[in-house]
Design a protein around this motif. Structure first.
Motif, PDB file in Angstrom:
ATOM      1  N   ALA A 127      36.447 -21.211 -16.192  1.00 53.80           N
ATOM      2  CA  ALA A 127      38.085 -22.141 -16.254  1.00 53.80           C
ATOM      3  C   ALA A 127      37.673 -23.809 -16.217  1.00 53.80           C
ATOM      4  CB  ALA A 127      38.846 -22.012 -14.158  1.00 53.80           C
ATOM      5  N   TRP A 128      36.218 -24.346 -15.933  1.00 50.83           N
ATOM      6  CA  TRP A 128      36.051 -25.980 -15.709  1.00 50.83           C
ATOM      7  C   TRP A 128      35.354 -25.338 -17.137  1.00 50.83           C
ATOM      8  CZ3 TRP A 128      31.140 -26.599 -16.891  1.00 50.83           C
ATOM      9  CH2 TRP A 128      30.391 -27.604 -17.230  1.00 50.83           C
ATOM     10  N   SER A 129      34.859 -25.016 -17.588  1.00 48.90           N
ATOM     11  CA  SER A 129      34.394 -25.026 -19.025  1.00 48.90           C
ATOM     12  C   SER A 129      35.555 -25.042 -20.100  1.00 48.90           C
ATOM     13  CB  SER A 129      33.713 -24.021 -19.535  1.00 48.90           C
ATOM     14  OG  SER A 129      32.760 -24.303 -18.833  1.00 48.90           O
ATOM     15  N   ARG A 130      36.880 -24.718 -20.255  1.00 48.97           N
ATOM     16  CA  ARG A 130      38.340 -24.755 -20.422  1.00 48.97           C
ATOM     17  C   ARG A 130      38.798 -26.081 -20.352  1.00 48.97           C
ATOM     18  NH1 ARG A 130      39.354 -19.661 -19.010  1.00 48.97           N
ATOM     19  NH2 ARG A 130      40.819 -19.978 -17.770  1.00 48.97           N
ATOM     20  N   GLY A 131      38.517 -26.483 -19.187  1.00 46.44           N
ATOM     21  CA  GLY A 131      39.189 -27.881 -18.480  1.00 46.44           C
ATOM     22  C   GLY A 131      40.567 -27.196 -18.166  1.00 46.44           C
ATOM     23  N   ASP A 132      40.263 -26.088 -16.962  1.00 47.39           N
ATOM     24  CA  ASP A 132      42.132 -25.694 -16.965  1.00 47.39           C
ATOM     25  C   ASP A 132      42.388 -25.506 -15.812  1.00 47.39           C
ATOM     26  OD1 ASP A 132      44.457 -24.074 -16.130  1.00 47.39           O
ATOM     27  OD2 ASP A 132      43.419 -22.055 -17.396  1.00 47.39           O
ATOM     28  N   GLU A 133      42.927 -27.311 -15.644  1.00 43.68           N
ATOM     29  CA  GLU A 133      43.131 -27.716 -13.966  1.00 43.68           C
ATOM     30  C   GLU A 133      43.914 -26.868 -13.288  1.00 43.68           C
ATOM     31  OE1 GLU A 133      45.719 -31.359 -12.421  1.00 43.68           O
ATOM     32  OE2 GLU A 133      45.951 -31.404 -15.211  1.00 43.68           O
ATOM     33  N   LYS A 134      44.949 -25.602 -13.985  1.00 45.32           N
ATOM     34  CA  LYS A 134      46.081 -25.216 -13.384  1.00 45.32           C
ATOM     35  C   LYS A 134      44.948 -23.963 -12.343  1.00 45.32           C
ATOM     36  CE  LYS A 134      50.868 -26.705 -14.601  1.00 45.32           C
ATOM     37  NZ  LYS A 134      50.667 -26.939 -12.922  1.00 45.32           N
ATOM     38  N   ALA A 135      44.437 -23.329 -13.531  1.00 46.33           N
ATOM     39  CA  ALA A 135      42.926 -22.458 -13.011  1.00 46.33           C
ATOM     40  C   ALA A 135      42.417 -22.657 -12.248  1.00 46.33           C
ATOM     41  CB  ALA A 135      43.149 -22.111 -13.990  1.00 46.33           C
ATOM     42  N   LEU A 136      41.796 -23.722 -12.023  1.00 43.79           N
ATOM     43  CA  LEU A 136      40.735 -24.435 -10.974  1.00 43.79           C
ATOM     44  C   LEU A 136      41.105 -24.411  -9.426  1.00 43.79           C
ATOM     45  CD1 LEU A 136      38.532 -27.102 -12.922  1.00 43.79           C
ATOM     46  CD2 LEU A 136      38.096 -25.388 -11.944  1.00 43.79           C
ATOM     47  N   GLU A 137      42.502 -25.532  -9.724  1.00 45.87           N
ATOM     48  CA  GLU A 137      43.559 -25.386  -8.717  1.00 45.87           C
ATOM     49  C   GLU A 137      43.569 -24.311  -8.051  1.00 45.87           C
ATOM     50  OE1 GLU A 137      47.607 -27.610  -7.003  1.00 45.87           O
ATOM     51  OE2 GLU A 137      47.024 -27.057  -8.741  1.00 45.87           O
ATOM     52  N   ALA A 138      44.162 -23.252  -8.425  1.00 41.42           N
ATOM     53  CA  ALA A 138      44.233 -21.932  -7.808  1.00 41.42           C
ATOM     54  C   ALA A 138      43.241 -21.403  -7.117  1.00 41.42           C
ATOM     55  CB  ALA A 138      45.160 -20.803  -9.062  1.00 41.42           C
ATOM     56  N   MET A 139      42.500 -21.109  -8.698  1.00 43.76           N
ATOM     57  CA  MET A 139      40.914 -20.625  -7.832  1.00 43.76           C
ATOM     58  C   MET A 139      40.969 -21.446  -6.284  1.00 43.76           C
ATOM     59  SD  MET A 139      38.727 -19.411 -10.981  1.00 43.76           S
ATOM     60  CE  MET A 139      39.835 -18.632 -12.210  1.00 43.76           C
ATOM     61  N   ILE A 140      40.571 -23.001  -6.315  1.00 49.21           N
ATOM     62  CA  ILE A 140      40.330 -23.504  -5.033  1.00 49.21           C
ATOM     63  C   ILE A 140      40.639 -23.291  -4.099  1.00 49.21           C
ATOM     64  CG2 ILE A 140      39.463 -25.727  -4.539  1.00 49.21           C
ATOM     65  CD1 ILE A 140      38.110 -25.903  -7.604  1.00 49.21           C
ATOM     66  N   ASN A 141      42.247 -23.453  -4.317  1.00 50.00           N
ATOM     67  CA  ASN A 141      43.548 -23.226  -3.297  1.00 50.00           C
ATOM     68  C   ASN A 141      43.582 -21.770  -2.379  1.00 50.00           C
ATOM     69  OD1 ASN A 141      43.253 -26.505  -3.515  1.00 50.00           O
ATOM     70  ND2 ASN A 141      45.631 -26.013  -4.410  1.00 50.00           N
ATOM     71  N   ASP A 142      42.909 -21.598  -3.327  1.00 53.35           N
ATOM     72  CA  ASP A 142      43.804 -20.261  -2.893  1.00 53.35           C
ATOM     73  C   ASP A 142      43.026 -19.363  -1.201  1.00 53.35           C
ATOM     74  OD1 ASP A 142      45.332 -17.289  -3.243  1.00 53.35           O
ATOM     75  OD2 ASP A 142      42.979 -16.547  -2.800  1.00 53.35           O
ATOM     76  N   ASP A 143      40.902 -20.196  -1.918  1.00 50.69           N
ATOM     77  CA  ASP A 143      40.194 -19.820  -0.518  1.00 50.69           C
ATOM     78  C   ASP A 143      40.313 -21.040   0.113  1.00 50.69           C
ATOM     79  OD1 ASP A 143      37.988 -18.032  -0.299  1.00 50.69           O
ATOM     80  OD2 ASP A 143      36.354 -20.130  -0.743  1.00 50.69           O
ATOM     81  N   VAL A 144      40.921 -22.029   0.249  1.00 52.50           N
ATOM     82  CA  VAL A 144      40.264 -22.996   1.034  1.00 52.50           C
ATOM     83  C   VAL A 144      41.572 -23.193   2.103  1.00 52.50           C
ATOM     84  CG1 VAL A 144      38.288 -24.851  -0.071  1.00 52.50           C
ATOM     85  CG2 VAL A 144      40.754 -25.292  -0.204  1.00 52.50           C
ATOM     86  N   ASP A 145      42.635 -23.053   1.125  1.00 49.23           N
ATOM     87  CA  ASP A 145      44.093 -22.721   2.202  1.00 49.23           C
ATOM     88  C   ASP A 145      44.153 -22.119   3.380  1.00 49.23           C
ATOM     89  OD1 ASP A 145      44.785 -24.663   0.897  1.00 49.23           O
ATOM     90  OD2 ASP A 145      46.184 -23.591  -0.636  1.00 49.23           O
ATOM     91  N   ALA A 146      43.422 -21.000   3.327  1.00 50.80           N
ATOM     92  CA  ALA A 146      43.252 -19.920   4.477  1.00 50.80           C
ATOM     93  C   ALA A 146      42.661 -19.666   5.556  1.00 50.80           C
ATOM     94  CB  ALA A 146      42.422 -18.462   3.773  1.00 50.80           C
ATOM     95  N   VAL A 147      41.619 -21.775   5.458  1.00 47.46           N
ATOM     96  CA  VAL A 147      40.867 -22.404   6.227  1.00 47.46           C
ATOM     97  C   VAL A 147      41.424 -23.434   6.890  1.00 47.46           C
ATOM     98  CG1 VAL A 147      38.629 -22.504   7.742  1.00 47.46           C
ATOM     99  CG2 VAL A 147      39.551 -20.194   5.982  1.00 47.46           C
ATOM    100  N   PRO A 148      42.789 -23.690   7.213  1.00 50.17           N
ATOM    101  CA  PRO A 148      42.760 -25.377   6.738  1.00 50.17           C
ATOM    102  C   PRO A 148      41.962 -25.945   7.280  1.00 50.17           C
ATOM    103  CG  PRO A 148      44.657 -24.121   7.611  1.00 50.17           C
ATOM    104  CD  PRO A 148      43.650 -23.291   7.585  1.00 50.17           C
TER     105      PRO A 148
END
Length: 301
Positions: free
Chosen positions: A222-243
């Motif tokens: 996702a980073w390599s292709r500059g996919d902002e939405k995919a990066l947001e989804a991957m990162i937020n899915d993790d950190v949102d679980a531990v506010p």
């Protein structure tokens, strides 16, 4: 709030083993060498330009990321700003050794439920099989050593990371390099997390250890292709679980950095600001925060 795609159940747990554990040594494997076009934004006014480049701190060999708009930004910039200056990055290992040990050892098998413990032991036995020494470490520090093993298993090279490449280029050109934080400040983000939050992060990281390399491979793609939405989804899915972790590791830092950026805009010049890609995406990413402050922000790659 930006709409974002949801990941399959369990992906966040798998990402935790790599994402949180690699604050300093960013894990970013890819299946084969590739040409990357990471996302980059430009903040500008009449006499100041700040390029915001999302980075991966370690990459596989032969990953080309410094062409196109990024290459032009490197050439144009008068100075480089990283999360940690080269001097502070060099000090991080000693700071980790100072902060990581527990006051009283606590066996890992008393910290993790059975399934997570089994995955933890499998990761520990992988690679060279050297013990993590987790019984003597704080929960956050156990995540760091787990992340190091994931990086080793994925054959990642910090020497190929974006920060290493940028540091070499700016040093060779005689341009100044500075950091937004110190090694102590960065590690204290973890050290000062409350015990319940640290345990939740460790449990998620251990439970997903078996899939960490594959999931970080997806993060890198996702980073390599500059996919902002995919990066947001991957990162937020993790950190949102531990506010509490999200607040300390992402949100509060982004707010501090946005204040620094707004103040820097009062001084003429061109600056390349290179920070972990997760800090540039979503409603609390730097581009969004600076836009909300009335600055002109444009995605340029």
């Amino acid at each position: 709030m930006i709409d974002r795609p949801r990941l399959a159940p369990g992906r966040g747990r798998r990402l935790a083993a790599a994402l949180f554990a690699c604050l300093l040594a960013g894990c970013a494997p890819a299946p084969e060498p590739q040409r990357a076009k990471p996302a980059m934004w430009l903040v500008e006014d009449d006499d100041t330009r700040l390029y915001l480049l999302g980075t991966m701190h370690a990459l596989p060999a032969a990953t080309d990321w410094d062409e196109g708009a990024v290459g032009k930004a490197i050439a144009a910039a008068d100075e480089l700003i990283l999360e940690l200056s080269p001097e502070q990055l060099a000090a991080a290992g000693a700071e980790f050794q100072r902060l990581a040990p527990r006051n009283t050892p606590l066996p890992i098998d008393q910290r993790l439920p059975a399934t997570a413990l089994a995955a933890y032991r499998t990761l520990e036995a992988s690679g060279a099989g050297q013990s993590f020494g987790g019984d003597a470490l704080d929960d956050w520090a156990v995540m760091v050593v787990m992340g190091q093993r994931v990086a080793q298993n994925a054959r990642l090279l910090p020497s190929n990371g974006v920060e290493t490449g940028l540091t070499a280029r700016f040093t060779e050109a005689g341009k100044p390099i500075a950091g937004l934080e110190t090694a102590h400040q960065q590690l204290m983000l973890f050290e000062t997390l409350d015990a319940a939050t640290q345990r939740a992060l460790l449990t998620r990281a251990a439970a997903g250890a078996g899939k960490a390399v594959a999931d970080v491979d997806a993060l890198t793609a996702a980073w390599s292709r500059g996919d902002e939405k995919a990066l947001e989804a991957m990162i937020n899915d993790d950190v949102d679980a531990v506010p509490a972790a999200r607040a300390a590791i992402i949100t509060e830092r982004n707010r501090r950095w946005s204040l620094w950026a707004k103040q820097r805009m009062a001084k003429p010049g061109t600056v390349l600001v290179a920070v972990g890609a997760g800090h540039l995406v979503g409603a609390d990413g730097l581009p969004a925060l600076l836009t909300a402050q009335g600055l002109k922000v444009t995605r340029v790659q």
